[in-house]
Write an enzyme that holds these catalytic residues in place. Structure first.
Site, short mmCIF file in Angstrom:
data_model
loop_
_atom_site.label_atom_id
_atom_site.label_comp_id
_atom_site.label_asym_id
_atom_site.label_seq_id
_atom_site.Cartn_x
_atom_site.Cartn_y
_atom_site.Cartn_z
N HIS A 120 4.03 1.42 1.94
CA HIS A 120 5.06 0.62 1.61
C HIS A 120 5.87 1.54 0.39
O HIS A 120 6.94 1.79 0.14
CB HIS A 120 5.06 -0.80 0.99
CG HIS A 120 4.54 -1.66 2.05
ND1 HIS A 120 2.97 -2.10 2.04
CD2 HIS A 120 5.15 -2.51 2.82
CE1 HIS A 120 3.02 -2.90 2.81
NE2 HIS A 120 4.15 -3.26 3.55
N SER A 126 -1.31 -3.77 5.70
CA SER A 126 -2.06 -4.73 4.79
C SER A 126 -2.97 -5.35 5.42
O SER A 126 -4.25 -5.75 4.85
CB SER A 126 -0.87 -5.82 4.38
OG SER A 126 0.20 -5.09 3.94
N ARG A 127 -3.09 -5.53 6.63
CA ARG A 127 -4.28 -6.21 7.53
C ARG A 127 -5.58 -5.21 7.36
O ARG A 127 -6.62 -5.80 7.68
CB ARG A 127 -4.20 -6.32 8.88
CG ARG A 127 -3.11 -7.68 9.11
CD ARG A 127 -2.63 -7.89 10.60
NE ARG A 127 -1.71 -9.19 10.44
CZ ARG A 127 -0.61 -9.35 10.73
NH1 ARG A 127 0.16 -8.43 11.00
NH2 ARG A 127 0.12 -10.64 10.64
N HIS A 131 0.86 -1.17 0.00
CA HIS A 131 0.02 -0.01 -0.12
C HIS A 131 0.95 1.15 0.03
O HIS A 131 2.32 1.27 -0.05
CB HIS A 131 -1.10 -0.06 1.18
CG HIS A 131 -0.20 -0.40 2.34
ND1 HIS A 131 0.57 0.44 3.26
CD2 HIS A 131 -0.37 -1.44 3.46
CE1 HIS A 131 1.16 -0.08 4.14
NE2 HIS A 131 0.58 -1.17 4.31
N GLU A 132 0.41 2.34 0.08
CA GLU A 132 0.86 3.54 0.13
C GLU A 132 2.24 3.84 0.94
O GLU A 132 3.17 4.53 0.83
CB GLU A 132 0.12 4.84 0.30
CG GLU A 132 -0.49 5.38 -0.93
CD GLU A 132 -1.54 6.36 -0.64
OE1 GLU A 132 -1.11 7.44 -0.08
OE2 GLU A 132 -2.69 6.20 -0.53
#
Ligand code: PAF
Length: 283
Positions: A37, A186-187, A34-35
């Site tokens: 990362h 991510s979760r 996601h952003e």
């Protein structure tokens, strides 16, 4: 952008780049990027010639009742996030590549893992440090990037690098949040829209506690009580922990009389465990 799955190919490419005098930035991840990362990757790109992103859902850092099997995966989207943020190579090994046989040698942690997620997830940081050591030995980066959302992980990895003389500079990066303040993870993909709204109480509570400290409340018991009550105003929440710890040692403090971290882990509807934190730095 290059995708490699084997350690041998990865090493060949890194050697090529190093022979050309290129510096290597490394962003270890478990994928489903996601952003947050994305920001690590673009920071790595701003400080290095080449950026390698590993995508590996590491089984040794999951407990028996955790979400290893259902951990979200989406390599196609991950490729987009890596390339749009300037990443040059994805290293996405299979479990067999990283752990070809039963592993007998681990990197054990102590002290810094005696609190927070270290207690709640026994063996977690041993798994993290073991895989990160393996990845450092495989990638041999000049710099490696970790987000402050996993603050305890960052502290433990910094200490591991110091203790074991890894030749890599660790760069800690700020938490990236949604417009409304939810720390990206991510979760979060496990959450419904309503649960995402309810999860905003984590960040609200951290900011509220920061304001309370500014207004002069420094007793930790009092602050924790205020914080827990605030989290429980959302009916889907269950507090796993809310702690105020010394920012360097991760040990509980009684008074906010030094630089501290307010860290929390909260279950949403008993199914998703979210973590978040805020640094309180004395002026
Ligand atoms: O933070 C993570 O995503 C993981 O713990 C890491 C550092 C990639 C090790 O598996």
């Amino acid at each position: 952008m290059i995708l490699v799955k084997s350690i041998k190919e990865l090493r060949t490419q890194v050697e090529l780049w190093k022979n050309e005098g290129k510096s290597i930035g490394f962003v270890p991840t478990m994928g489903y990027l996601h952003e947050g990362h994305g920001s690590l990757i673009s920071k790595a790109k701003s400080q290095n010639d080449k950026v390698i992103v590993s995508i590996f859902v590491n089984p040794t850092q999951f407990g028996p009742n955790e979400d290893l099997d259902k951990y979200p995966r989406d390599l196609e989207n991950d490729k987009k996030v890596v390339s749009s943020n300037g990443g040059d190579l994805i290293f996405a090994p299979e479990v067999k590549e990283m752990y070809p046989s039963e592993i007998y040698t681990f990197v054990n942690t102590s002290v810094l893992d005696n609190n927070l997620c270290g207690i709640k997830r026994p063996g977690h940081f041993r798994g993290v440090c073991t895989v990160v050591s393996k990845l450092f030995n495989i990638v041999k980066p000049h710099r490696a990037y970790f987000g402050k959302k996993d603050y305890q992980q960052l502290a433990i990895i910094r200490k591991m690098v110091e203790d074991l003389n890894f030749d890599v500079e660790i760069i800690g990066c700020e938490i990236i949040r949604s417009d409304k303040g939810l720390a990206l993870s991510s979760r979060n993909s496990y959450l419904t829209d309503i649960e995402k709204e309810e999860s905003l109480v984590l960040n609200r509570t951290l900011n509220m506690l920061k304001e309370k400290i500014k207004s002069g409340i420094t007793n930790v018991n009092e602050l924790v009580k205020i914080g827990e009550e605030n989290i429980l105003t959302e009916k889907s929440t269950k507090v796993d922990y809310l702690k105020i710890v010394d920012i360097n040692t991760m040990e509980d403090v009684v008074e906010v009389d030094r630089n501290v971290l307010i860290a929390l882990a909260v279950y949403i509807n008993e199914k998703v465990r979210l973590i978040d934190n805020i640094e309180i730095i004395k002026e």
